[in-house]
Enzyme design. Structure first.
Site, PDB file in Angstrom:
ATOM      1  N   PRO A  93       0.666  23.389  42.886  1.00  0.00           N
ATOM      2  CA  PRO A  93       1.637  22.716  42.005  1.00  0.00           C
ATOM      3  C   PRO A  93       2.297  23.631  40.969  1.00  0.00           C
ATOM      4  CG  PRO A  93      -0.573  22.338  41.205  1.00  0.00           C
ATOM      5  CD  PRO A  93      -0.728  23.156  42.459  1.00  0.00           C
ATOM      6  N   GLU A  94       2.134  24.948  41.086  1.00  0.00           N
ATOM      7  CA  GLU A  94       2.575  25.858  40.029  1.00  0.00           C
ATOM      8  C   GLU A  94       4.041  25.735  39.674  1.00  0.00           C
ATOM      9  OE1 GLU A  94      -0.888  28.204  41.958  1.00  0.00           O
ATOM     10  OE2 GLU A  94       0.503  26.602  42.459  1.00  0.00           O
ATOM     11  N   THR A  95       4.909  25.540  40.672  1.00  0.00           N
ATOM     12  CA  THR A  95       6.348  25.516  40.368  1.00  0.00           C
ATOM     13  C   THR A  95       6.728  24.363  39.442  1.00  0.00           C
ATOM     14  OG1 THR A  95       6.777  24.284  42.410  1.00  0.00           O
ATOM     15  CG2 THR A  95       7.038  26.688  42.489  1.00  0.00           C
TER      16      THR A  95
END
Length: 257
Positions: A137-139
């Site tokens: 989920p980093e973006t």
């Protein structure tokens, strides 16, 4: 034998070296101390002749939620050289798992997200409970799952990898198995029994044969077809001379007769 570090439990039982991420109150988030403890624990189990298989799992409800957000917040104020130093140990951890002579098995319950998903997928086998979830989920917070893309790209197709890192969605264990990230999925109450049975089965195989198979599989990926065949021939010849192979052939022939 068991040993407790500040954030990692290390245990050896019946040829299996078990590493347990021990920060359940932080969903086993990877801070620097935990990453360094994992590096030390893997090195310790690699050197232990009694250990033939290594497992990694999380204490509490989750496998690992990824990087510790408190450390990431501090990193926004750090210089580039300081940040390079900070991430070098995590990069080393991913490489160490792949180059470890012994197979490494992830036992995943709950969430394996971001760097935690990378940690799981870096292992040679990923065994998950049905309720486990995986994702990068980093973006969604303006970050990039940078190092783990090297692992992800070796497990799924290019378009699947892009969708996973760009959209930042979470996937069920069944979906992750279909994509190629997970080796096997177990009912919730069977991971600790049937999953460990599979680990024990692996531990009962020839440690030399499994080590050579792991080395061959990963080193072939950068070779041309001809070179990969030649490397396979070399490993074949090497395997023929091992005591475990000789004993295995004798046992097989005795059963037939």
């Amino acid at each position: 034998m068991s040993e407790e570090h500040a954030s990692l439990l290390v245990e050896v039982d019946g040829g299996i070296g078990r590493l347990t991420l021990n920060r359940p109150e932080k969903r086993n988030a990877l801070d620097r101390s935990l990453v360094l403890a994992l590096l030390q624990g893997l090195g310790q189990l690699e050197a232990d002749a009694a250990v033939t298989v290594v497992t990694i799992e999380g204490a509490g409800d989750d496998f690992c939620a990824g990087a510790d957000l408190a450390e990431l917040e501090v990193a926004t104020r750090a210089t580039v050289p300081e940040n390079l130093l900070a991430v070098s140990s995590l990069a080393q951890l991913f490489v160490q798992i792949r180059t470890l002579r012994k197979p490494v098995v992830a036992l995943v319950r709950g969430r394996a997200l971001a760097g935690g998903c990378g940690l799981a997928v870096a292992c040679d086998l990923v065994l998950a409970s049905e309720s486990a979830s995986f994702g990068f989920p980093e973006t969604s917070i303006g970050f990039v799952p940078a190092m783990v893309t090297a692992i992800l790209r070796r497990n799924v197709s290019e378009k699947r990898a892009f969708a996973m890192v760009a959209l930042g969605e979470s996937y069920s264990a069944a979906e992750a198995e279909r994509f190629g990230l997970v080796s096997r999925v177990y009912p919730e109450d069977r991971l600790s029994t049937e999953g460990l049975d599979l680990v024990r089965k692996l531990a009962g195989h020839s440690a030399t044969a499994v080590m050579l198979a792991k080395r061959l599989l990963y080193e072939q990926e950068t070779l041309s077809f001809d070179s990969a065949i030649q490397m396979g021939a070399y490993i074949n010849v090497l395997a023929r001379t091992t005591e475990s192979k000789k004993e295995g052939v004798r046992t097989f022939l005795n059963r037939r007769s």
